[in-house]
Design a protein around this motif. Structure first.
Motif, PDB file in Angstrom:
ATOM      1  N   ILE A   1      79.603  32.185  54.537  1.00  0.00           N
ATOM      2  CA  ILE A   1      78.585  33.012  54.802  1.00  0.00           C
ATOM      3  C   ILE A   1      77.103  32.587  54.246  1.00  0.00           C
ATOM      4  N   LEU A   2      77.204  31.995  53.122  1.00  0.00           N
ATOM      5  CA  LEU A   2      76.147  31.371  52.442  1.00  0.00           C
ATOM      6  C   LEU A   2      75.721  30.069  53.030  1.00  0.00           C
ATOM      7  N   ARG A   3      76.519  29.466  53.579  1.00  0.00           N
ATOM      8  CA  ARG A   3      76.203  28.170  54.113  1.00  0.00           C
ATOM      9  C   ARG A   3      75.623  28.494  55.414  1.00  0.00           C
ATOM     10  N   ALA A   4      76.206  29.413  56.250  1.00  0.00           N
ATOM     11  CA  ALA A   4      75.473  29.747  57.459  1.00  0.00           C
ATOM     12  C   ALA A   4      74.147  30.502  57.533  1.00  0.00           C
ATOM     13  N   SER A   5      74.094  31.399  56.320  1.00  0.00           N
ATOM     14  CA  SER A   5      72.740  31.787  55.994  1.00  0.00           C
ATOM     15  C   SER A   5      71.807  30.882  55.890  1.00  0.00           C
ATOM     16  N   LEU A   6      72.145  30.064  54.937  1.00  0.00           N
ATOM     17  CA  LEU A   6      71.039  28.822  54.623  1.00  0.00           C
ATOM     18  C   LEU A   6      70.618  27.887  55.701  1.00  0.00           C
ATOM     19  N   ALA A   7      71.786  27.760  56.609  1.00  0.00           N
ATOM     20  CA  ALA A   7      71.470  27.022  57.922  1.00  0.00           C
ATOM     21  C   ALA A   7      70.565  27.745  58.705  1.00  0.00           C
ATOM     22  N   LEU A   8      70.884  29.020  58.913  1.00  0.00           N
ATOM     23  CA  LEU A   8      70.031  29.753  59.743  1.00  0.00           C
ATOM     24  C   LEU A   8      68.488  30.060  59.039  1.00  0.00           C
ATOM     25  N   SER A   9      68.537  30.064  57.906  1.00  0.00           N
ATOM     26  CA  SER A   9      67.240  30.254  57.083  1.00  0.00           C
ATOM     27  C   SER A   9      66.437  28.998  57.391  1.00  0.00           C
ATOM     28  N   ARG A  10      67.124  27.865  57.092  1.00  0.00           N
ATOM     29  CA  ARG A  10      66.483  26.413  57.138  1.00  0.00           C
ATOM     30  C   ARG A  10      66.025  26.213  58.827  1.00  0.00           C
ATOM     31  N   SER A  11      66.661  26.613  59.573  1.00  0.00           N
ATOM     32  CA  SER A  11      66.457  26.441  61.163  1.00  0.00           C
ATOM     33  C   SER A  11      64.978  27.537  61.296  1.00  0.00           C
ATOM     34  N   PHE A  12      65.312  28.432  60.980  1.00  0.00           N
ATOM     35  CA  PHE A  12      64.137  29.484  61.208  1.00  0.00           C
ATOM     36  C   PHE A  12      62.754  29.257  60.464  1.00  0.00           C
ATOM     37  N   ASP A  13      62.971  28.584  59.132  1.00  0.00           N
ATOM     38  CA  ASP A  13      61.843  28.121  58.432  1.00  0.00           C
ATOM     39  C   ASP A  13      61.269  26.978  59.090  1.00  0.00           C
ATOM     40  N   TYR A  14      62.073  26.079  59.550  1.00  0.00           N
ATOM     41  CA  TYR A  14      61.657  25.015  60.127  1.00  0.00           C
ATOM     42  C   TYR A  14      60.795  25.288  61.403  1.00  0.00           C
ATOM     43  N   SER A  15      61.124  26.053  62.206  1.00  0.00           N
ATOM     44  CA  SER A  15      60.753  26.538  63.423  1.00  0.00           C
ATOM     45  C   SER A  15      59.318  27.386  63.130  1.00  0.00           C
ATOM     46  N   ILE A  16      59.254  27.915  62.134  1.00  0.00           N
ATOM     47  CA  ILE A  16      57.902  28.575  61.949  1.00  0.00           C
ATOM     48  C   ILE A  16      56.879  27.484  61.252  1.00  0.00           C
ATOM     49  N   ARG A  17      57.171  26.647  60.493  1.00  0.00           N
ATOM     50  CA  ARG A  17      56.666  25.480  59.848  1.00  0.00           C
ATOM     51  C   ARG A  17      56.051  24.617  61.215  1.00  0.00           C
ATOM     52  N   ARG A  18      56.608  24.414  61.820  1.00  0.00           N
ATOM     53  CA  ARG A  18      56.571  23.387  62.942  1.00  0.00           C
ATOM     54  C   ARG A  18      55.557  24.266  64.001  1.00  0.00           C
ATOM     55  N   ASN A  19      55.673  25.411  64.264  1.00  0.00           N
ATOM     56  CA  ASN A  19      54.781  26.143  65.169  1.00  0.00           C
ATOM     57  C   ASN A  19      53.441  26.366  64.497  1.00  0.00           C
ATOM     58  N   ARG A  20      53.513  26.636  63.037  1.00  0.00           N
ATOM     59  CA  ARG A  20      52.184  26.639  62.405  1.00  0.00           C
ATOM     60  C   ARG A  20      51.324  25.319  62.449  1.00  0.00           C
ATOM     61  N   LEU A  21      52.210  24.105  62.325  1.00  0.00           N
ATOM     62  CA  LEU A  21      51.679  22.923  62.307  1.00  0.00           C
ATOM     63  C   LEU A  21      51.091  22.613  63.779  1.00  0.00           C
ATOM     64  N   GLU A  22      51.741  22.969  64.649  1.00  0.00           N
ATOM     65  CA  GLU A  22      51.489  22.399  66.095  1.00  0.00           C
ATOM     66  C   GLU A  22      50.143  23.265  66.785  1.00  0.00           C
ATOM     67  N   ASN A  23      50.122  24.680  66.013  1.00  0.00           N
ATOM     68  CA  ASN A  23      48.758  25.296  66.154  1.00  0.00           C
ATOM     69  C   ASN A  23      47.539  24.654  65.738  1.00  0.00           C
ATOM     70  N   MET A  24      47.522  23.942  64.818  1.00  0.00           N
ATOM     71  CA  MET A  24      46.510  23.104  64.062  1.00  0.00           C
ATOM     72  C   MET A  24      45.989  21.870  64.779  1.00  0.00           C
TER      73      MET A  24
ATOM     74  N   PRO B   1      48.197  14.192  64.965  1.00  0.00           N
ATOM     75  CA  PRO B   1      49.720  14.401  65.192  1.00  0.00           C
ATOM     76  C   PRO B   1      50.525  13.324  64.177  1.00  0.00           C
ATOM     77  N   HIS B   2      50.243  12.166  63.894  1.00  0.00           N
ATOM     78  CA  HIS B   2      50.759  11.202  62.893  1.00  0.00           C
ATOM     79  C   HIS B   2      50.741  11.812  61.532  1.00  0.00           C
ATOM     80  N   ILE B   3      49.591  12.749  61.094  1.00  0.00           N
ATOM     81  CA  ILE B   3      49.636  13.247  59.982  1.00  0.00           C
ATOM     82  C   ILE B   3      50.503  14.464  59.752  1.00  0.00           C
ATOM     83  N   ARG B   4      50.560  15.193  60.874  1.00  0.00           N
ATOM     84  CA  ARG B   4      51.481  16.475  60.992  1.00  0.00           C
ATOM     85  C   ARG B   4      52.739  16.082  60.742  1.00  0.00           C
ATOM     86  N   ASP B   5      53.233  14.884  61.579  1.00  0.00           N
ATOM     87  CA  ASP B   5      54.472  14.449  61.516  1.00  0.00           C
ATOM     88  C   ASP B   5      55.068  13.956  60.167  1.00  0.00           C
ATOM     89  N   ARG B   6      53.955  13.398  59.414  1.00  0.00           N
ATOM     90  CA  ARG B   6      54.286  13.051  58.159  1.00  0.00           C
ATOM     91  C   ARG B   6      54.452  14.155  57.202  1.00  0.00           C
TER      92      ARG B   6
END
Length: 99
Positions: free
Chosen positions: A3-26, A31-36
């Protein structure tokens, strides 16, 4: 612990998605800096989780903050920040509105 592993994986996926959306909105961000930035965040993600887990293992209740403070002090010092310490005055603290 599945359960913990699944929770961490879900958290990581959700967190990554939020980060990517925020950066894509800038739109002004190259784009090269964003990817770095995204790569650096992803690369350090497991270390950040491990540090957070270590931090929450240290008591940080009123009057028992020493272990957590020491961990943070050392982490910041290792990153090259100038650190200092001082003693708190219990009498002055007891008069504080939040005491």
């Amino acid at each position: 612990m599945p359960i913990l592993r699944a929770s961490l994986a879900l958290s990581r996926s959700f967190d990554y998605s939020i980060r990517r959306n925020r950066l894509e909105n800038m739109m002004s961000l190259d784009p090269h800096i964003r990817d770095r930035i995204l790569a650096a965040v992803d690369e350090a993600f497991d270390a950040q989780i491990a540090f957070t887990q270590d931090l929450v293992r240290h008591p940080s209740l009123r009057t028992r903050e020493g272990g957590a403070q020491q961990l943070l002090f050392e982490a910041m010092e290792q990153r090259g920040l100038e650190m200092d310490r001082w003693e708190l005055d219990p009498e002055e603290l007891s008069a504080h509105p939040g005491a």
